[in-house]
Design a protein around this motif. Sequence first.
Motif, mmCIF file in Angstrom:
data_model
loop_
_atom_site.group_PDB
_atom_site.id
_atom_site.type_symbol
_atom_site.label_atom_id
_atom_site.label_comp_id
_atom_site.label_asym_id
_atom_site.label_seq_id
_atom_site.Cartn_x
_atom_site.Cartn_y
_atom_site.Cartn_z
ATOM 1 N N GLY A 175 -14.422 -17.362 7.538
ATOM 2 C CA GLY A 175 -15.434 -17.309 6.500
ATOM 3 C C GLY A 175 -15.028 -16.708 5.179
ATOM 4 O O GLY A 175 -15.844 -16.638 4.253
ATOM 5 N N ALA A 176 -13.793 -16.274 5.045
ATOM 6 C CA ALA A 176 -13.359 -15.671 3.785
ATOM 7 C C ALA A 176 -12.858 -16.746 2.824
ATOM 8 O O ALA A 176 -11.913 -17.470 3.129
ATOM 9 N N ALA A 177 -13.501 -16.830 1.662
ATOM 10 C CA ALA A 177 -13.019 -17.753 0.644
ATOM 11 C C ALA A 177 -11.741 -17.226 0.012
ATOM 12 O O ALA A 177 -10.892 -17.995 -0.424
ATOM 13 N N ARG A 178 -11.631 -15.891 -0.030
ATOM 14 C CA ARG A 178 -10.426 -15.240 -0.556
ATOM 15 C C ARG A 178 -9.974 -14.167 0.424
ATOM 16 O O ARG A 178 -10.790 -13.534 1.097
ATOM 17 N N VAL A 179 -8.686 -13.968 0.501
ATOM 18 C CA VAL A 179 -8.127 -12.890 1.308
ATOM 19 C C VAL A 179 -7.221 -12.051 0.421
ATOM 20 O O VAL A 179 -6.246 -12.558 -0.140
ATOM 21 N N LEU A 180 -7.574 -10.792 0.261
ATOM 22 C CA LEU A 180 -6.757 -9.854 -0.503
ATOM 23 C C LEU A 180 -5.790 -9.190 0.475
ATOM 24 O O LEU A 180 -6.212 -8.677 1.521
ATOM 25 N N VAL A 181 -4.519 -9.199 0.154
ATOM 26 C CA VAL A 181 -3.503 -8.675 1.061
ATOM 27 C C VAL A 181 -2.805 -7.480 0.429
ATOM 28 O O VAL A 181 -2.139 -7.606 -0.600
ATOM 29 N N ALA A 182 -2.978 -6.332 1.052
ATOM 30 C CA ALA A 182 -2.252 -5.121 0.656
ATOM 31 C C ALA A 182 -1.203 -4.865 1.735
ATOM 32 O O ALA A 182 -1.491 -4.267 2.776
ATOM 33 N N ASP A 183 -0.014 -5.380 1.515
ATOM 34 C CA ASP A 183 1.054 -5.328 2.517
ATOM 35 C C ASP A 183 2.148 -4.401 2.010
ATOM 36 O O ASP A 183 2.861 -4.728 1.059
ATOM 37 N N ASP A 184 2.249 -3.235 2.636
ATOM 38 C CA ASP A 184 3.204 -2.240 2.148
ATOM 39 C C ASP A 184 3.543 -1.277 3.272
ATOM 40 O O ASP A 184 2.713 -0.975 4.135
ATOM 41 N N ARG A 185 4.769 -0.759 3.257
ATOM 42 C CA ARG A 185 5.201 0.204 4.288
ATOM 43 C C ARG A 185 4.346 1.472 4.249
ATOM 44 O O ARG A 185 4.195 2.163 5.257
ATOM 45 N N ALA A 186 3.765 1.766 3.101
ATOM 46 C CA ALA A 186 2.918 2.952 2.982
ATOM 47 C C ALA A 186 1.647 2.835 3.811
ATOM 48 O O ALA A 186 0.978 3.830 4.089
ATOM 49 N N LEU A 187 1.324 1.596 4.243
ATOM 50 C CA LEU A 187 0.114 1.351 5.033
ATOM 51 C C LEU A 187 0.438 1.057 6.493
ATOM 52 O O LEU A 187 -0.432 0.622 7.249
ATOM 53 N N GLU A 188 1.678 1.313 6.888
ATOM 54 C CA GLU A 188 2.092 0.975 8.253
ATOM 55 C C GLU A 188 1.340 1.798 9.292
ATOM 56 O O GLU A 188 0.865 1.268 10.304
ATOM 57 N N ALA A 189 1.213 3.094 9.076
ATOM 58 C CA ALA A 189 0.479 3.948 10.009
ATOM 59 C C ALA A 189 -1.020 3.762 9.809
ATOM 60 O O ALA A 189 -1.482 3.607 8.674
ATOM 61 N N PRO A 190 -1.813 3.765 10.873
ATOM 62 C CA PRO A 190 -3.262 3.574 10.739
ATOM 63 C C PRO A 190 -3.963 4.843 10.263
ATOM 64 O O PRO A 190 -4.746 5.464 10.988
ATOM 65 N N LEU A 191 -3.677 5.238 9.036
ATOM 66 C CA LEU A 191 -4.276 6.424 8.438
ATOM 67 C C LEU A 191 -5.304 5.988 7.396
ATOM 68 O O LEU A 191 -5.089 5.004 6.676
ATOM 69 N N PRO A 192 -6.407 6.705 7.254
ATOM 70 C CA PRO A 192 -7.502 6.236 6.397
ATOM 71 C C PRO A 192 -7.277 6.362 4.892
ATOM 72 O O PRO A 192 -7.601 5.432 4.144
ATOM 73 N N GLN A 193 -6.739 7.488 4.417
ATOM 74 C CA GLN A 193 -6.724 7.717 2.968
ATOM 75 C C GLN A 193 -5.922 6.693 2.173
ATOM 76 O O GLN A 193 -6.372 6.263 1.097
ATOM 77 N N PRO A 194 -4.738 6.246 2.611
ATOM 78 C CA PRO A 194 -4.056 5.193 1.854
ATOM 79 C C PRO A 194 -4.887 3.913 1.742
ATOM 80 O O PRO A 194 -4.832 3.212 0.724
ATOM 81 N N ARG A 195 -5.673 3.620 2.775
ATOM 82 C CA ARG A 195 -6.535 2.442 2.738
ATOM 83 C C ARG A 195 -7.707 2.648 1.778
ATOM 84 O O ARG A 195 -8.151 1.713 1.113
ATOM 85 N N VAL A 196 -8.199 3.872 1.718
ATOM 86 C CA VAL A 196 -9.233 4.182 0.737
ATOM 87 C C VAL A 196 -8.703 3.956 -0.675
ATOM 88 O O VAL A 196 -9.406 3.424 -1.546
ATOM 89 N N ASP A 197 -7.444 4.335 -0.919
ATOM 90 C CA ASP A 197 -6.836 4.121 -2.231
ATOM 91 C C ASP A 197 -6.849 2.642 -2.619
ATOM 92 O O ASP A 197 -7.132 2.284 -3.760
ATOM 93 N N VAL A 198 -6.531 1.778 -1.661
ATOM 94 C CA VAL A 198 -6.517 0.336 -1.926
ATOM 95 C C VAL A 198 -7.925 -0.177 -2.220
ATOM 96 O O VAL A 198 -8.160 -0.890 -3.203
ATOM 97 N N LEU A 199 -8.874 0.180 -1.360
ATOM 98 C CA LEU A 199 -10.232 -0.334 -1.498
ATOM 99 C C LEU A 199 -10.915 0.187 -2.758
ATOM 100 O O LEU A 199 -11.716 -0.516 -3.380
ATOM 101 N N ALA A 200 -10.619 1.429 -3.116
ATOM 102 C CA ALA A 200 -11.256 2.017 -4.299
ATOM 103 C C ALA A 200 -10.880 1.271 -5.575
ATOM 104 O O ALA A 200 -11.618 1.310 -6.562
ATOM 105 N N LYS A 201 -9.745 0.593 -5.548
ATOM 106 C CA LYS A 201 -9.292 -0.159 -6.728
ATOM 107 C C LYS A 201 -9.685 -1.633 -6.670
ATOM 108 O O LYS A 201 -9.361 -2.407 -7.577
#
Length: 317
Positions: free
Chosen positions: A52-78
Amino acid sequence: MPTLVYVEDHEGEPVNGSLGVLSKAAKLGDDVAAVLCGSGVEALAEQVGKYGAARVLVADDRALEAPLPQPRVDVLAKSEGFDTVLFGASVLTADVAAGLAARLDAGLNWDLIDLEEQDGKLVGKRPALQDSVLLDVGWTSEPRLALIRSGTFEPVEGDGSPEVTEVPVEVEDWSKQAVMLERAHEESEGPSIEDAEVIVAGGRGLGKPENFSLVEELAKALGGAVAATRAVVDAGWYPYASQVGQTGKTVAPKLYIACGISGAIQHKVGMQGSGTIVAINKDPNAPIFEYSDLGVVGDVHEIVPKLTELVKAKRGG
């Protein structure tokens, strides 16, 4: 209303709960995007687009390899331009959603079991008073953030081909302070209770932890998963990861077999979405019979082994 759905991934696959939320969002409107955050997740973009996604935003980076919340918050906040951000509830997404709400000073509604549009506004449905009533909840500002109860929506696969956009990953210094040192994986056989089409659950009526072997044998014969009540896991009879209920996991298999479970409201809220519910209990007045499709009054220690034998015989051993 432009909507962004956070799609969580685990062991190289998108999590079903996230895909279910994405499918629901697509039913509510056409302007739906998904976001993937991780390392090596770009390969999942086309698959996610089918839900159902018309668009897929991909944040693919080694900094996001571990399942930690704050780096993901950084991506979503922008990620700008979205009125609504939706999450399928999990340990990780609960932290991400809370962190994003704090970062954006946004409203967060949690434990929702439905979303609908009323007079042009998004309205969430949240259970209250041990799921005995449903509340309409809303938001007073944008973006609207929502955590959807695990297992609420089924993923609906289509044939869409999304527009894939890579997004830059800029992790703030404070988001680098937490470091994951080790990841543990529970050894298990068969499907997880969130994904299983058949679940055999055990309660205190089994008498002792050793008798969970009866439930395990039946689940194995049916190709299903084993679940437990809170009383059982609190007593140390079975792992907490198998708990179904208000303080555990919400499941919706095609078949749910409750063995020696009284059926308190706390357990009901975690499995009432099952297709067919079968209860085995020696107490004819057990609450679980009130919402079971089939009730068997009898001793689980006698009935479950015989049922297992019949299943094995039907399936040729």
